[in-house]
Enzyme design. Sequence first.
Site, PDB file in Angstrom:
ATOM      1  N   ARG A 153       0.870  -1.178   0.000  1.00 47.10           N
ATOM      2  CA  ARG A 153       0.000   0.000   0.000  1.00 47.10           C
ATOM      3  C   ARG A 153       0.901   1.221   0.000  1.00 47.10           C
ATOM      4  O   ARG A 153       1.605   1.496   0.982  1.00 47.10           O
ATOM      5  CB  ARG A 153      -0.900  -0.019   1.240  1.00 47.10           C
ATOM      6  CG  ARG A 153      -1.864   1.148   1.315  1.00 47.10           C
ATOM      7  CD  ARG A 153      -2.981   1.004   0.293  1.00 47.10           C
ATOM      8  NE  ARG A 153      -4.026   1.973   0.566  1.00 47.10           N
ATOM      9  CZ  ARG A 153      -4.388   2.919  -0.290  1.00 47.10           C
ATOM     10  NH1 ARG A 153      -3.794   3.018  -1.463  1.00 47.10           N
ATOM     11  NH2 ARG A 153      -5.363   3.744   0.020  1.00 47.10           N
ATOM     12  N   GLY A 154       0.916   1.939  -1.098  1.00 44.88           N
ATOM     13  CA  GLY A 154       1.836   3.053  -1.292  1.00 44.88           C
ATOM     14  C   GLY A 154       1.796   4.101  -0.213  1.00 44.88           C
ATOM     15  O   GLY A 154       2.843   4.555   0.257  1.00 44.88           O
ATOM     16  N   ASP A 157       1.133   3.891   2.826  1.00 44.87           N
ATOM     17  CA  ASP A 157       1.709   3.403   4.079  1.00 44.87           C
ATOM     18  C   ASP A 157       3.231   3.252   4.002  1.00 44.87           C
ATOM     19  O   ASP A 157       3.929   3.491   4.979  1.00 44.87           O
ATOM     20  CB  ASP A 157       1.139   2.029   4.455  1.00 44.87           C
ATOM     21  CG  ASP A 157      -0.298   2.077   4.925  1.00 44.87           C
ATOM     22  OD1 ASP A 157      -0.813   3.185   5.170  1.00 44.87           O
ATOM     23  OD2 ASP A 157      -0.908   0.998   5.041  1.00 44.87           O
ATOM     24  N   ARG A 161       5.508   3.472   0.739  1.00 40.32           N
ATOM     25  CA  ARG A 161       6.339   3.801  -0.434  1.00 40.32           C
ATOM     26  C   ARG A 161       7.633   4.525  -0.076  1.00 40.32           C
ATOM     27  O   ARG A 161       8.689   4.221  -0.603  1.00 40.32           O
ATOM     28  CB  ARG A 161       5.550   4.648  -1.430  1.00 40.32           C
ATOM     29  CG  ARG A 161       6.358   4.987  -2.670  1.00 40.32           C
ATOM     30  CD  ARG A 161       5.584   5.747  -3.710  1.00 40.32           C
ATOM     31  NE  ARG A 161       4.319   5.150  -4.055  1.00 40.32           N
ATOM     32  CZ  ARG A 161       4.159   4.110  -4.872  1.00 40.32           C
ATOM     33  NH1 ARG A 161       5.201   3.554  -5.425  1.00 40.32           N
ATOM     34  NH2 ARG A 161       2.962   3.635  -5.122  1.00 40.32           N
ATOM     35  N   GLY A 178     -10.793   4.224  -8.778  1.00 47.41           N
ATOM     36  CA  GLY A 178     -11.861   4.105  -9.758  1.00 47.41           C
ATOM     37  C   GLY A 178     -11.398   3.551 -11.090  1.00 47.41           C
ATOM     38  O   GLY A 178     -12.211   3.115 -11.893  1.00 47.41           O
ATOM     39  N   GLU A 212      -4.287  -7.360  -6.533  1.00 47.08           N
ATOM     40  CA  GLU A 212      -2.939  -7.922  -6.612  1.00 47.08           C
ATOM     41  C   GLU A 212      -2.817  -9.191  -5.776  1.00 47.08           C
ATOM     42  O   GLU A 212      -2.302 -10.204  -6.252  1.00 47.08           O
ATOM     43  CB  GLU A 212      -1.891  -6.905  -6.135  1.00 47.08           C
ATOM     44  CG  GLU A 212      -1.615  -5.813  -7.119  1.00 47.08           C
ATOM     45  CD  GLU A 212      -0.611  -4.796  -6.592  1.00 47.08           C
ATOM     46  OE1 GLU A 212       0.042  -5.030  -5.543  1.00 47.08           O
ATOM     47  OE2 GLU A 212      -0.480  -3.747  -7.242  1.00 47.08           O
TER      48      GLU A 212
END
Length: 158
Positions: free
Chosen positions: A18-19, A21, A23, A51, A85
């Site tokens: 999750r970017g 959190d 990246r 979306g 993913e």
Amino acid sequence: MASPSKPQKIYDVFLSFRGVDLRNNFIGHLYQALHQIGIYTFRDSEELKKGDQISPVLMKAIEESYIAIIVFSMNYASSMWCLEEVAKIIECKEQKNLTVLPVFYKVDPREVRGVRKSYQRALAKHESKFGKDSEKVKRWKEALSNAGNLSGWHLNDG
């Protein structure tokens, strides 16, 4: 008789995370460490827009990897991208022998496999959007359960 061709593996590792959190901290360090020792790693380089349909590029990258590292964090399940993913990763584990290595980053593995706490709240939001009996949400829950049952690393700090 010619044997059917197998999809070629391009990446050594596919990183699922999750970017928002991770990246700019844990994933950045992990990616650099893998890169420095010559491990060719797929990491999405830009935030995916809410979306949008899940990118065929991401699904193909999973199929073309030897190993998938899933870094579960508190907000992982709030992202439909991440859930797509993990579902694809588990599918490839079962059908294409993809090696899956979970990392539980400041989240208990029981929360992931049992869809509890932040994972339960996130899936409840997805159920309200897609319906309680949605096949998509059921597939995500099953994938989380399967991935959460794998042996991995539990990191709290440091």
